[in-house]
Design an enzyme around this catalytic site. Structure first.
Site, mmCIF file in Angstrom:
data_model
loop_
_atom_site.group_PDB
_atom_site.id
_atom_site.type_symbol
_atom_site.label_atom_id
_atom_site.label_comp_id
_atom_site.label_asym_id
_atom_site.label_seq_id
_atom_site.Cartn_x
_atom_site.Cartn_y
_atom_site.Cartn_z
ATOM 1 N N TYR A 148 0.839 -1.211 0.000
ATOM 2 C CA TYR A 148 0.000 0.000 0.000
ATOM 3 C C TYR A 148 0.872 1.257 0.000
ATOM 4 O O TYR A 148 0.697 2.137 -0.846
ATOM 5 C CB TYR A 148 -0.896 -0.046 1.228
ATOM 6 C CG TYR A 148 -1.868 1.102 1.353
ATOM 7 C CD1 TYR A 148 -3.004 1.171 0.541
ATOM 8 C CD2 TYR A 148 -1.675 2.112 2.288
ATOM 9 C CE1 TYR A 148 -3.912 2.217 0.661
ATOM 10 C CE2 TYR A 148 -2.572 3.161 2.422
ATOM 11 C CZ TYR A 148 -3.694 3.210 1.610
ATOM 12 O OH TYR A 148 -4.591 4.250 1.737
ATOM 13 N N ARG A 189 -10.438 -1.043 10.426
ATOM 14 C CA ARG A 189 -9.835 0.219 10.843
ATOM 15 C C ARG A 189 -10.296 0.554 12.262
ATOM 16 O O ARG A 189 -11.340 0.097 12.729
ATOM 17 C CB ARG A 189 -10.186 1.344 9.861
ATOM 18 C CG ARG A 189 -9.378 1.205 8.593
ATOM 19 C CD ARG A 189 -9.608 2.332 7.611
ATOM 20 N NE ARG A 189 -10.712 2.067 6.710
ATOM 21 C CZ ARG A 189 -10.953 2.774 5.616
ATOM 22 N NH1 ARG A 189 -10.185 3.792 5.293
ATOM 23 N NH2 ARG A 189 -11.976 2.481 4.823
ATOM 24 N N ARG A 278 1.347 10.051 14.182
ATOM 25 C CA ARG A 278 0.926 10.637 12.896
ATOM 26 C C ARG A 278 0.074 11.877 13.159
ATOM 27 O O ARG A 278 -0.933 11.797 13.874
ATOM 28 C CB ARG A 278 0.131 9.615 12.088
ATOM 29 C CG ARG A 278 -0.311 10.169 10.741
ATOM 30 C CD ARG A 278 -1.084 9.173 9.943
ATOM 31 N NE ARG A 278 -0.283 8.043 9.522
ATOM 32 C CZ ARG A 278 -0.794 6.845 9.262
ATOM 33 N NH1 ARG A 278 -2.078 6.628 9.445
ATOM 34 N NH2 ARG A 278 -0.019 5.876 8.851
HETATM 35 P P1 NAD Z 1 -12.701 1.946 0.565
HETATM 36 O O1 NAD Z 1 -12.045 0.624 0.659
HETATM 37 O O2 NAD Z 1 -14.022 2.146 1.224
HETATM 38 O O3 NAD Z 1 -12.867 2.402 -0.942
HETATM 39 C C1 NAD Z 1 -12.054 1.954 -1.996
HETATM 40 C C2 NAD Z 1 -12.956 1.663 -3.182
HETATM 41 O O4 NAD Z 1 -12.141 1.269 -4.298
HETATM 42 C C3 NAD Z 1 -13.923 0.512 -2.923
HETATM 43 O O5 NAD Z 1 -15.195 0.855 -3.386
HETATM 44 C C4 NAD Z 1 -13.320 -0.644 -3.722
HETATM 45 O O6 NAD Z 1 -14.280 -1.606 -4.104
HETATM 46 C C5 NAD Z 1 -12.701 0.099 -4.879
HETATM 47 N N1 NAD Z 1 -11.599 -0.628 -5.515
HETATM 48 C C6 NAD Z 1 -10.533 -1.232 -4.916
HETATM 49 N N2 NAD Z 1 -9.732 -1.790 -5.826
HETATM 50 C C7 NAD Z 1 -10.278 -1.514 -7.048
HETATM 51 C C8 NAD Z 1 -9.908 -1.820 -8.375
HETATM 52 N N3 NAD Z 1 -8.800 -2.536 -8.651
HETATM 53 N N4 NAD Z 1 -10.717 -1.396 -9.381
HETATM 54 C C9 NAD Z 1 -11.841 -0.686 -9.125
HETATM 55 N N5 NAD Z 1 -12.233 -0.372 -7.876
HETATM 56 C C10 NAD Z 1 -11.459 -0.775 -6.847
HETATM 57 O O7 NAD Z 1 -11.646 3.008 1.126
HETATM 58 P P2 NAD Z 1 -11.759 4.565 1.373
HETATM 59 O O8 NAD Z 1 -11.469 4.819 2.803
HETATM 60 O O9 NAD Z 1 -13.004 5.106 0.775
HETATM 61 O O10 NAD Z 1 -10.499 5.083 0.554
HETATM 62 C C11 NAD Z 1 -10.627 5.680 -0.727
HETATM 63 C C12 NAD Z 1 -9.276 6.161 -1.202
HETATM 64 O O11 NAD Z 1 -8.724 7.101 -0.268
HETATM 65 C C13 NAD Z 1 -8.233 5.033 -1.336
HETATM 66 O O12 NAD Z 1 -7.459 5.275 -2.476
HETATM 67 C C14 NAD Z 1 -7.388 5.179 -0.098
HETATM 68 O O13 NAD Z 1 -6.079 4.733 -0.301
HETATM 69 C C15 NAD Z 1 -7.436 6.687 0.146
HETATM 70 N N6 NAD Z 1 -7.207 7.004 1.569
HETATM 71 C C16 NAD Z 1 -8.193 6.810 2.487
HETATM 72 C C17 NAD Z 1 -7.941 7.093 3.819
HETATM 73 C C18 NAD Z 1 -8.991 6.939 4.878
HETATM 74 O O14 NAD Z 1 -8.688 7.175 6.062
HETATM 75 N N7 NAD Z 1 -10.224 6.611 4.573
HETATM 76 C C19 NAD Z 1 -6.671 7.546 4.218
HETATM 77 C C20 NAD Z 1 -5.682 7.686 3.244
HETATM 78 C C21 NAD Z 1 -5.968 7.430 1.914
HETATM 79 N N1 UDP Z 2 -5.805 -0.380 16.052
HETATM 80 C C1 UDP Z 2 -6.142 -0.886 17.317
HETATM 81 N N2 UDP Z 2 -7.203 -1.731 17.400
HETATM 82 C C2 UDP Z 2 -7.963 -2.080 16.339
HETATM 83 C C3 UDP Z 2 -7.635 -1.561 15.056
HETATM 84 C C4 UDP Z 2 -6.535 -0.709 14.959
HETATM 85 O O1 UDP Z 2 -5.487 -0.569 18.317
HETATM 86 O O2 UDP Z 2 -8.928 -2.842 16.523
HETATM 87 C C5 UDP Z 2 -4.664 0.545 15.934
HETATM 88 C C6 UDP Z 2 -3.658 0.191 14.861
HETATM 89 O O3 UDP Z 2 -2.689 -0.705 15.374
HETATM 90 C C7 UDP Z 2 -3.076 1.556 14.538
HETATM 91 C C8 UDP Z 2 -4.244 2.508 14.756
HETATM 92 O O4 UDP Z 2 -5.184 1.807 15.572
HETATM 93 O O5 UDP Z 2 -2.059 1.891 15.454
HETATM 94 C C9 UDP Z 2 -4.922 2.950 13.466
HETATM 95 O O6 UDP Z 2 -5.225 1.784 12.720
HETATM 96 P P1 UDP Z 2 -6.034 1.826 11.354
HETATM 97 O O7 UDP Z 2 -5.993 0.454 10.793
HETATM 98 O O8 UDP Z 2 -7.364 2.462 11.568
HETATM 99 O O9 UDP Z 2 -5.229 2.861 10.441
HETATM 100 P P2 UDP Z 2 -3.686 3.011 10.023
HETATM 101 O O10 UDP Z 2 -2.840 2.121 10.872
HETATM 102 O O11 UDP Z 2 -3.658 2.623 8.591
HETATM 103 O O12 UDP Z 2 -3.418 4.432 10.286
#
Ligand code: NAD
Ligand code: UDP
Length: 317
Positions: A148, A189, A278
């Protein structure tokens, strides 16, 4: 003459963030093509628009090229939760590289502007705190999160090379942990895990001792920032997130307080390469986009808890 309606392609549009973006653009009277392979997205998230004349739904995998006529590409397709992106890490890397490559190719062909949903994970487990855009990160190239983190890093590289070589209009947005309604209950998450566990009367799973920190942004603020960025003249990269920082233990305690203070916390092993701290510096987004997050964690959690209560059909105590 009335302004032309914008034709938007939203990849990952049936997912958590994508479906909120679909709602915002549809409500702004724009045309929306929602493209998704439904790996983590759900039709329910966008079903209320099916049949609308300005809305189109395409099942497609971004690792395959596609030809469409659009003005703007919001490239969000990629699983975002560690549980999901580690399910098939090779596919995650392919989605990041080939998916972004295909969408940049489309943007170039039709002259569309493209916004990449990148991530704070490009900073890895950061040695400097808080993180500003000029920090180059500390990413393990061979660990379980690398598919990722490195996937998003090469996606950013591709964007800037398309800009340099083909003058493609890019917007690179580094999203920090975002939460809200429509997260999947089994998403893995932390916010969804803790809320679902507490609503089901289960202990909350604290990975490690819970001293690691994150900064949580409510989905409405994030989408506002995304739209302002797309409409701006800046290419980024810009951090978009809420700089209020909490330890994971503090988050767990706040959620327990809101749902059921009698429940306990159980410590489980910290996953490999889990970033210890972060928090975004958002000065650039504030200055260049005039954007500021408005929703406090307290308020955002209340709304998210209420949504999960209804989605899981759990009655108020
Ligand atoms: P999510 O998993 O809910 O959404 C991702 C979507 O992409 C889903 O609908 C999934 O089915 C689709 N998808 C995955 N692989 C695909 C493929 N190969 N072809 C077509 N569709 C595909 O996640 P989200 O939280 O909505 O995240 C959306 C975007 O934002 C992602 O790119 C993620 O990396 C980025 N992002 C999200 C967060 C967050 O905290 N939510 C943080 C950092 C970055
Ligand atoms: N985490 C946790 N318990 C859970 C899920 C996540 O303590 O049930 C912690 C995880 O280890 C990380 C933080 O929460 O330190 C955020 O995790 P998340 O998967 O939401 O996001 P990311 O690590 O990608 O920021």
């Amino acid at each position: 003459m009335a302004p032309l309606v914008k034709r938007n392609l939203i990849t990952g549009g049936a997912g958590f963030l994508g479906s909120h973006l679909v709602d915002r653009l549809m409500k702004a009277d724009e045309e929306v093509i929602c493209l998704d392979n439904y790996f983590t997205g759900r039709k329910e998230n966008i079903s209320h628009w099916i049949g609308h004349p300005r809305f189109e739904l395409i099942r497609h995998d971004v690792t395959e090229p596609i030809k469409l006529e659009v003005d703007r590409i919001w490239h969000l397709a990629c699983p975002a939760s560690p549980v999901h992106y580690q399910f098939n890490p090779i596919k995650t890397a392919k989605t990041s590289f080939l998916g972004t490559y295909n969408m940049l190719g489309l943007a170039r062909r039709v002259g569309a502007r493209i916004l990449l949903a990148s991530t704070s994970e490009v900073y890895g487990d950061p040695e400097i705190h808080p993180q500003s855009e000029d920090y180059r990160g500390c990413v393990n190239t061979i660990g379980p999160r690398s598919c990722y983190d490195e996937g998003k890093r090469i996606s950013e590289t591709l964007c800037f090379d398309y800009q340099r070589m083909h003058a493609t209009e890019i917007r690179v947005m580094r999203i920090f942990n975002t939460y809200g309604p429509r997260m999947l209950p089994d998403d893995g998450r932390v916010v969804s895990n803790f809320i679902v566990q507490a609503l089901r009367g289960l202990p909350l799973t604290l990975y490690g001792d819970g001293s690691q920190t994150r900064s949580f942004c409510y989905v409405d603020d994030l989408i506002e920032g995304m739209i302002s960025f797309m409409n701006s003249d800046c290419c980024g990269p810009f951090n978009i997130g809420n700089p209020e920082e909490f330890t994971i233990r503090e988050l767990a305690e706040l959620i327990l307080l809101k749902i059921n203070p009698r429940l306990s916390l159980i410590e489980q092993p910290l996953p490999a390469d889990d970033p210890m701290q972060r928090r975004p510096v958002i000065d650039l987004a504030r200055r260049e986009l005039g954007w500021n997050p408005r929703v406090s964690l307290n308020q955002g959690l209340d709304d998210t808890i209420e949504w999960f209560r209804r989605a899981l059909d759990i009655k108020n105590p």
